[in-house]
Design an enzyme around this catalytic site. Structure first.
Site, PDB file in Angstrom:
ATOM      1  N   ASN A  56       0.832  -1.211   0.000  1.00 49.31           N
ATOM      2  CA  ASN A  56       0.000   0.000   0.000  1.00 49.31           C
ATOM      3  C   ASN A  56       0.863   1.257   0.000  1.00 49.31           C
ATOM      4  O   ASN A  56       1.916   1.315   0.643  1.00 49.31           O
ATOM      5  CB  ASN A  56      -1.017   0.010   1.154  1.00 49.31           C
ATOM      6  CG  ASN A  56      -0.406  -0.171   2.515  1.00 49.31           C
ATOM      7  OD1 ASN A  56       0.569  -0.876   2.678  1.00 49.31           O
ATOM      8  ND2 ASN A  56      -0.993   0.487   3.503  1.00 49.31           N
ATOM      9  N   GLU A  69      -3.186  -4.620  -2.940  1.00 48.13           N
ATOM     10  CA  GLU A  69      -3.751  -5.558  -3.932  1.00 48.13           C
ATOM     11  C   GLU A  69      -3.804  -4.923  -5.311  1.00 48.13           C
ATOM     12  O   GLU A  69      -3.427  -5.530  -6.315  1.00 48.13           O
ATOM     13  CB  GLU A  69      -5.178  -5.958  -3.532  1.00 48.13           C
ATOM     14  CG  GLU A  69      -5.286  -6.766  -2.269  1.00 48.13           C
ATOM     15  CD  GLU A  69      -5.498  -5.900  -1.035  1.00 48.13           C
ATOM     16  OE1 GLU A  69      -4.876  -4.811  -0.934  1.00 48.13           O
ATOM     17  OE2 GLU A  69      -6.283  -6.308  -0.167  1.00 48.13           O
TER      18      GLU A  69
HETATM   19  N1  THU Z   1      -5.268  -1.289   2.568  1.00 44.87           N
HETATM   20  C1  THU Z   1      -4.759  -2.158   1.645  1.00 44.87           C
HETATM   21  O1  THU Z   1      -3.636  -2.001   1.162  1.00 44.87           O
HETATM   22  N2  THU Z   1      -5.537  -3.204   1.267  1.00 44.87           N
HETATM   23  C2  THU Z   1      -6.803  -3.413   1.708  1.00 44.87           C
HETATM   24  O2  THU Z   1      -7.501  -4.244   1.154  1.00 44.87           O
HETATM   25  C3  THU Z   1      -7.298  -2.674   2.869  1.00 44.87           C
HETATM   26  C4  THU Z   1      -6.583  -1.396   3.152  1.00 44.87           C
HETATM   27  C5  THU Z   1      -4.452  -0.137   2.959  1.00 44.87           C
HETATM   28  C6  THU Z   1      -4.987   1.176   2.478  1.00 44.87           C
HETATM   29  C7  THU Z   1      -4.416   2.128   3.500  1.00 44.87           C
HETATM   30  O3  THU Z   1      -3.106   2.496   3.082  1.00 44.87           O
HETATM   31  C8  THU Z   1      -4.295   1.307   4.761  1.00 44.87           C
HETATM   32  O4  THU Z   1      -4.392  -0.058   4.353  1.00 44.87           O
HETATM   33  C9  THU Z   1      -5.374   1.584   5.805  1.00 44.87           C
HETATM   34  O5  THU Z   1      -6.633   1.501   5.266  1.00 44.87           O
END
Ligand code: THU
Length: 156
Positions: A56, A69
């Site tokens: 992320n 993802e």
């Molecule tokens: N996040 C992801 O990378 N994947 C997900 O499916 C849920 C949330 C990240 C987005 C953000 O940077 C952090 O987790 C908190 O929501």
């Protein structure tokens, strides 16, 4: 497998899933998450054995944050065009970086995962660390989003 399976321990998963989880954990270390401090890693296995990862990536303008993802999926589509995805693993680290947190993919990612399945006309498995004590392996990304919106709705 009928729909999905759950596992108490990572060790119970098949070797390929374990390997992909390991790659997802590595990818989580590359997350840029100074705001949420929630470090997510995703790893995709392609049909030729190539592994593509994502983490992320956040931004001070919060809505611009991108989930691990989707980073992985878009990299695969861009750099490995035409190769089908066979499996995806998603993990997240707790703020202390020592334990895994539940990494239930968000709805936006599930929507994108579903369309990737449609594009490749073949389901791919999704492995997630769902709760503190349980792993989940789904046979298809579509399973994660019942009554999904698809391109069919857009066709006259
Ligand atoms: N996040 C992801 O990378 N994947 C997900 O499916 C849920 C949330 C990240 C987005 C953000 O940077 C952090 O987790 C908190 O929501």
């Amino acid at each position: 497998m009928k729909g999905f399976e759950t596992f108490k321990n990572l060790e119970e998963l098949d070797n390929e899933s374990k390997y992909l989880v390991h790659k997802a954990k590595e990818a989580a270390h590359h997350a840029y998450a100074p705001y949420s401090k929630f470090h997510v890693g995703a790893a995709l296995m392609l049909e030729d054995g190539t592994v593509v990862t994502g983490s992320n990536q956040e931004n001070a303008s919060y809505p611009l944050c991108m989930c691990a993802e989707r980073v992985a999926l878009y990299v695969a589509a861009t750099q490995h065009q035409g190769k089908r995805i066979t499996k995806m693993a998603v993990v997240a680290h707790k703020k202390n970086h020592k334990e895994l947190a539940a990494a239930a993919s968000c709805g936006a990612c599930r929507q994108v995962m579903a369309e990737f399945e449609e594009r490749q006309r073949k389901p791919f498995e999704v492995v997630m660390h769902h709760t503190d004590s349980q792993w989940i392996k789904c046979e298809s990304a579509h399973m994660l989003l019942p009554f999904v919106f698809t391109s069919e709705s857009l066709i006259d």
